[in-house]
Design an enzyme around this catalytic site. Structure first.
Site, PDB file in Angstrom:
ATOM      1  N   THR A 182       0.858  -1.188   0.000  1.00 20.10           N
ATOM      2  CA  THR A 182       0.000   0.000   0.000  1.00 20.10           C
ATOM      3  C   THR A 182       0.893   1.237   0.000  1.00 20.10           C
ATOM      4  O   THR A 182       1.648   1.459   0.937  1.00 20.10           O
ATOM      5  CB  THR A 182      -0.918  -0.004   1.234  1.00 20.10           C
ATOM      6  OG1 THR A 182      -1.709  -1.193   1.209  1.00 20.10           O
ATOM      7  CG2 THR A 182      -1.834   1.213   1.246  1.00 20.10           C
ATOM      8  N   PHE A 201      -6.292  -6.468  -1.495  1.00 20.91           N
ATOM      9  CA  PHE A 201      -7.481  -6.229  -0.667  1.00 20.91           C
ATOM     10  C   PHE A 201      -7.728  -7.450   0.212  1.00 20.91           C
ATOM     11  O   PHE A 201      -8.821  -8.023   0.228  1.00 20.91           O
ATOM     12  CB  PHE A 201      -8.695  -5.929  -1.553  1.00 20.91           C
ATOM     13  CG  PHE A 201      -8.522  -4.726  -2.433  1.00 20.91           C
ATOM     14  CD1 PHE A 201      -8.691  -3.442  -1.929  1.00 20.91           C
ATOM     15  CD2 PHE A 201      -8.163  -4.861  -3.768  1.00 20.91           C
ATOM     16  CE1 PHE A 201      -8.520  -2.326  -2.734  1.00 20.91           C
ATOM     17  CE2 PHE A 201      -7.994  -3.752  -4.585  1.00 20.91           C
ATOM     18  CZ  PHE A 201      -8.168  -2.484  -4.072  1.00 20.91           C
ATOM     19  N   LEU A 202      -6.689  -7.868   0.922  1.00 19.89           N
ATOM     20  CA  LEU A 202      -6.758  -9.074   1.749  1.00 19.89           C
ATOM     21  C   LEU A 202      -7.094  -8.730   3.188  1.00 19.89           C
ATOM     22  O   LEU A 202      -6.447  -7.884   3.797  1.00 19.89           O
ATOM     23  CB  LEU A 202      -5.418  -9.820   1.712  1.00 19.89           C
ATOM     24  CG  LEU A 202      -4.840 -10.162   0.334  1.00 19.89           C
ATOM     25  CD1 LEU A 202      -3.478 -10.822   0.492  1.00 19.89           C
ATOM     26  CD2 LEU A 202      -5.791 -11.059  -0.440  1.00 19.89           C
ATOM     27  N   CYS A 228      -3.559  -2.178   8.601  1.00 19.00           N
ATOM     28  CA  CYS A 228      -3.991  -1.293   7.503  1.00 19.00           C
ATOM     29  C   CYS A 228      -4.659   0.008   7.940  1.00 19.00           C
ATOM     30  O   CYS A 228      -4.148   1.092   7.668  1.00 19.00           O
ATOM     31  CB  CYS A 228      -4.939  -2.056   6.577  1.00 19.00           C
ATOM     32  SG  CYS A 228      -4.160  -3.459   5.752  1.00 19.00           S
ATOM     33  N   LYS A 266      -2.680   3.039   9.873  1.00 22.80           N
ATOM     34  CA  LYS A 266      -1.627   3.715   9.097  1.00 22.80           C
ATOM     35  C   LYS A 266      -2.161   4.314   7.793  1.00 22.80           C
ATOM     36  O   LYS A 266      -1.716   5.379   7.362  1.00 22.80           O
ATOM     37  CB  LYS A 266      -0.461   2.764   8.819  1.00 22.80           C
ATOM     38  CG  LYS A 266      -0.670   1.724   7.760  1.00 22.80           C
ATOM     39  CD  LYS A 266       0.592   0.896   7.537  1.00 22.80           C
ATOM     40  CE  LYS A 266       0.389  -0.139   6.431  1.00 22.80           C
ATOM     41  NZ  LYS A 266       0.277   0.457   5.091  1.00 22.80           N
TER      42      LYS A 266
END
Length: 432
Positions: A122, A152-153, A263, A266
């Site tokens: 990302t 997109f896990l 995710c 951050k």
């Protein structure tokens, strides 16, 4: 196809293993030699249901390899995935891209023929532009293409999310790379995944925008839960009533602790930092960050209220300490602030988590880990259901807890308040 995954963290390992499972030859590279040796033995560095079996299966079939030799791995591969960490900067909200750029410098010294270089990590908007600049300092643009392909896990659901994704986002204007990557993902597209081809910058922003929106949904329902507690309304009724509207959807509308993990914390900070760089104010997301940061304090105050301010010498049990179920991830978990605060007030904290004891609590006095649920709750004055593991959904509290006056604070609303009332158990939920 021949793939190289640089970084064997959550994204790199899961993606690499799953790519090999659908028939590709994959080399997972990492500088950590001990981690690589363990992976060769089938020892997994993260907790993710089903991952260990897939690693062993594909390693035995020789579709999956592990290496510390980056140059050799790149030369043997056609598509290079950058899957290294992008943590929050120590002094700010922006993403620390040092690992990304270091990898880009190493890649440019290993290219001899055309390679597709993909940022799976990302990364903020314009990162792909910077990677391209770094590589073109020594390599002709004809020999590589930089593409954004965000993951997109969900932790705990990663293998299913890879195998049956909602969408596959490919950020490139290069027709050759787009054609190759559509072919790479064809087994998943055939299962119904939507293939979305955008510009590279758009793909980078889609990932951040998605996470920021989901974080907003969580924070929104948590704030509504605060109101529900004041007006004698059940937040679950609100969630159901809202979620049935197809424009809204029911997912991420469950009240509980603050969001955490690798995710949302951050990424919400990073997208606001990017916006400030381009002189744009993302006021909604800023409010989400602030509200989420206050969430743990609010729940802690609720604990004090439940115990009527008498925390000293109370035996408090935490069932689950990770930020959510089906993962061993402790990053930004509410338990990291709540447990030390309770200890300072004189409480004795005992906890159980299916993923084992946590190093985060080893240095704290009056904090202990139990090997099973029964031992954890046996002598409790207060039981806090912190994480929604299935293990916690059918406990016979009356039988297991010795203290007849024990209290339950169910931060995940796993249990029915009506049934708890019938059992004459002192029970508190969130937003009820």
């Amino acid at each position: 196809m021949k793939l190289c995954m640089i970084g064997t963290g959550y994204v790199g390992l899961v993606s690499g293993v799953c790519f090999s499972d659908i028939g590709n030859d994959v080399i997972c590279v990492d500088k950590d030699s001990k981690k690589i040796e363990n992976l060769k033995k089938g020892i997994i560095p993260i907790y993710e249901p089903g991952l260990e079996e897939l690693v062993i299966k594909n390693y035995k079939n020789k579709r999956l390899k592990f290496s510390t030799d980056l140059k050799d791995s790149i030369s043997k591969s056609d598509i290079i995935f950058i899957c290294v960490g992008t943590p929050t900067k120590k002094n700010g909200n922006g993403a620390d891209l040092s690992q990304i750029y270091n990898v880009a410098k190493e890649i440019r010294s290993s290219i001899s023929k055309f390679k597709i270089i993909i940022t799976k990590s990302t990364v903020p908007v314009t990162t792909g532009d910077e990677i391209e600049k770094i590589i073109t300092q020594k390599i002709s643009k004809k020999k590589f293409s930089v593409v954004s392909n965000p993951e997109f896990l969900r932790e705990g659901e990663a293998i299913r999310d890879f195998t049956y994704p909602d969408r596959i986002v490919i950020g490139t204007n290069d027709k050759k790379s787009n054609k190759i990557l559509k072919n790479l993902y064809s087994p998943l597209i055939s299962k119904g995944a939507k293939y979305v081809n955008t510009s590279r910058r758009a793909a980078e922003l889609i990932k951040y925008a998605s996470n920021a929106f989901l974080a907003t949904k969580i924070t929104f329902i948590n704030e509504l839960a605060n109101l529900c507690e004041k007006i004698d309304v059940n937040i679950e009724d609100i969630s159901i009533g809202m979620g049935l509207d197809k424009r809204i959807g029911s997912r991420f509308l469950r009240a509980g602790p603050a969001y955490g993990g690798s995710c949302f914390p951050k990424d919400t900070k990073a997208i606001t930092a990017t916006a400030e760089k381009f002189k744009t104010n993302l006021s909604v997301i800023k409010s989400v960050i602030k509200s989420n940061e206050n969430r743990s304090s609010l729940l802690l105050n609720r604990v004090f209220d439940i115990l009527k301010g008498k925390v000293k010498n109370k035996n408090i049990c935490f069932l689950g300490v990770t930020f959510k179920a089906n993962t061993d991830d402790m990053r930004d978990s509410s338990s990291l602030s709540m447990i030390p605060s309770l200890i300072k007030k004189g409480a004795k904290v005992n906890y159980f988590d299916p993923t084992g004891a946590k190093s985060d609590f080893k240095k704290l006095k009056n904090v202990s880990f139990s090997n099973n649920i029964s031992a954890a709750i046996k002598n409790s004055d207060l039981i806090i259901i912190h994480t929604e593991w299935n293990d916690f959904k059918s406990i016979n509290f009356k039988k297991e807890v010795k203290n007849k006056n024990f209290i339950i604070f169910d931060m995940r609303n796993i249990y029915s308040s009506t049934k708890m009332l019938e059992l004459k158990i002192k029970y508190f939920g969130v937003g009820r």
